[in-house]
Design an enzyme around this catalytic site. Structure first.
Site, PDB file in Angstrom:
ATOM      1  N   CYS A  70       0.869  -1.183   0.000  1.00 32.25           N
ATOM      2  CA  CYS A  70       0.000   0.000   0.000  1.00 32.25           C
ATOM      3  C   CYS A  70       0.898   1.223   0.000  1.00 32.25           C
ATOM      4  CB  CYS A  70      -0.978  -0.021   1.176  1.00 32.25           C
ATOM      5  SG  CYS A  70      -0.213   0.008   2.813  1.00 32.25           S
ATOM      6  N   ASN A  83       2.188   1.443   4.430  1.00 33.22           N
ATOM      7  CA  ASN A  83       2.455   0.169   5.136  1.00 33.22           C
ATOM      8  C   ASN A  83       2.123   0.255   6.630  1.00 33.22           C
ATOM      9  OD1 ASN A  83       5.295  -2.049   5.778  1.00 33.22           O
ATOM     10  ND2 ASN A  83       3.222  -2.603   5.255  1.00 33.22           N
ATOM     11  N   CYS A 108      -1.606   0.750   7.367  1.00 35.05           N
ATOM     12  CA  CYS A 108      -3.045   0.444   7.456  1.00 35.05           C
ATOM     13  C   CYS A 108      -3.414  -0.790   6.629  1.00 35.05           C
ATOM     14  CB  CYS A 108      -3.891   1.639   7.006  1.00 35.05           C
ATOM     15  SG  CYS A 108      -3.641   3.133   7.980  1.00 35.05           S
ATOM     16  N   ARG A 109      -3.477  -0.625   5.308  1.00 35.06           N
ATOM     17  CA  ARG A 109      -4.048  -1.693   4.473  1.00 35.06           C
ATOM     18  C   ARG A 109      -3.139  -2.911   4.328  1.00 35.06           C
ATOM     19  NH1 ARG A 109      -5.161   2.144  -0.449  1.00 35.06           N
ATOM     20  NH2 ARG A 109      -3.282   3.045   0.508  1.00 35.06           N
ATOM     21  N   SER A 110      -1.878  -2.696   3.933  1.00 36.74           N
ATOM     22  CA  SER A 110      -1.056  -3.879   3.630  1.00 36.74           C
ATOM     23  C   SER A 110      -0.670  -4.692   4.868  1.00 36.74           C
ATOM     24  CB  SER A 110       0.166  -3.521   2.774  1.00 36.74           C
ATOM     25  OG  SER A 110       1.034  -2.630   3.417  1.00 36.74           O
ATOM     26  N   ASP A 133      -8.339   3.678   0.867  1.00 38.79           N
ATOM     27  CA  ASP A 133      -7.398   4.116   1.908  1.00 38.79           C
ATOM     28  C   ASP A 133      -8.202   4.636   3.099  1.00 38.79           C
ATOM     29  OD1 ASP A 133      -5.520   5.333   3.462  1.00 38.79           O
ATOM     30  OD2 ASP A 133      -4.591   6.465   1.838  1.00 38.79           O
TER      31      ASP A 133
HETATM   32  P1  4NP Z   1      -1.876   2.788   4.042  1.00 42.43           P
HETATM   33  O1  4NP Z   1      -2.569   4.122   4.595  1.00 42.43           O
HETATM   34  O2  4NP Z   1      -1.307   3.133   2.688  1.00 42.43           O
HETATM   35  O3  4NP Z   1      -3.029   1.849   3.955  1.00 42.43           O
HETATM   36  O4  4NP Z   1      -0.852   2.393   5.060  1.00 42.43           O
HETATM   37  C1  4NP Z   1      -1.915   5.348   4.669  1.00 42.43           C
HETATM   38  C2  4NP Z   1      -1.032   5.597   5.691  1.00 42.43           C
HETATM   39  C3  4NP Z   1      -0.412   6.821   5.783  1.00 42.43           C
HETATM   40  C4  4NP Z   1      -0.681   7.794   4.845  1.00 42.43           C
HETATM   41  C5  4NP Z   1      -1.559   7.547   3.812  1.00 42.43           C
HETATM   42  C6  4NP Z   1      -2.188   6.310   3.726  1.00 42.43           C
HETATM   43  N1  4NP Z   1      -0.059   9.057   4.943  1.00 42.43           N
HETATM   44  O5  4NP Z   1      -0.366   9.929   4.127  1.00 42.43           O
HETATM   45  O6  4NP Z   1       0.758   9.273   5.858  1.00 42.43           O
END
Ligand code: 4NP
Length: 162
Positions: free
Chosen positions: A14, A17, A19-21, A131
């Site tokens: 993602c 790294n 939340c989703r992955s 997201d």
């Molecule tokens: P992820 O979510 O890609 O599912 O881990 C996010 C985590 C952090 C951010 C964006 C999405 N960020 O902008 O910091």
């Protein structure tokens, strides 16, 4: 000759790294333990961005996962590296933006399947895991639901390859 016993390596990707992955990583691991403990699969996750390197999963992801018996606390964020494209058999992106980033950095000698994770859950009629980072708690539940559905399809695909 069948490839019985061949280890398959899966990397979920993602943006951050956190939340989703990591959620997908832990959900797939839990389902493998429950349903296919003898299937030789290694699972990891990484982000395309460097924002959160070394950080544990987002507290909201951890809370939502824990309610389903999944402990994310030991995971730590890392960024995708070139070696991932030869080390892993599957690089599974959460959304099209992640997929584009992966395709752009893919080395010529990579034979990995680089695709969207939700391709393994056709009945969802959805190709991207939204997201949840800037949204409410419901988004984290959705990530868990989508990860479970696609992990189920992925396990079936891995079993058919075994
Ligand atoms: P992820 O979510 O890609 O599912 O881990 C996010 C985590 C952090 C951010 C964006 C999405 N960020 O902008 O910091």
């Amino acid at each position: 000759m069948r490839n019985a016993g061949t280890v398959r390596r899966v990397l979920f990707v993602c943006l951050g790294n956190i939340c989703r992955s990591p959620t997908a990583e832990a959900v797939l691991r839990q389902l493998l333990t429950q349903q296919a403990p003898d299937l030789p699969v290694e699972v990891d996750s990484a982000g395309t961005a460097d924002y959160h390197i070394g950080a544990p999963p987002d507290a909201r992801s951890q809370r939502a996962a824990l309610r389903r018996g999944i402990d994310l606390s030991a995971l730590r964020a890392r960024q995708v590296v070139a070696h991932d494209f030869t080390r892993f058999d599957f690089l599974l992106a959460m959304d099209r933006s992640n997929l584009r980033e992966l395709q752009a950095m893919r080395p010529r000698n990579s034979r990995a399947r680089v695709q969207l994770f939700l391709e393994y859950a056709p009945p969802l009629r959805l190709l991207e895991v939204p997201d949840p980072y800037y949204g409410d708690a419901g988004g984290f539940e959705t990530v868990l639901d989508l990860a479970a559905a696609a992990s189920q399809g992925l396990i079936t695909a891995l079993q058919e390859m075994a």
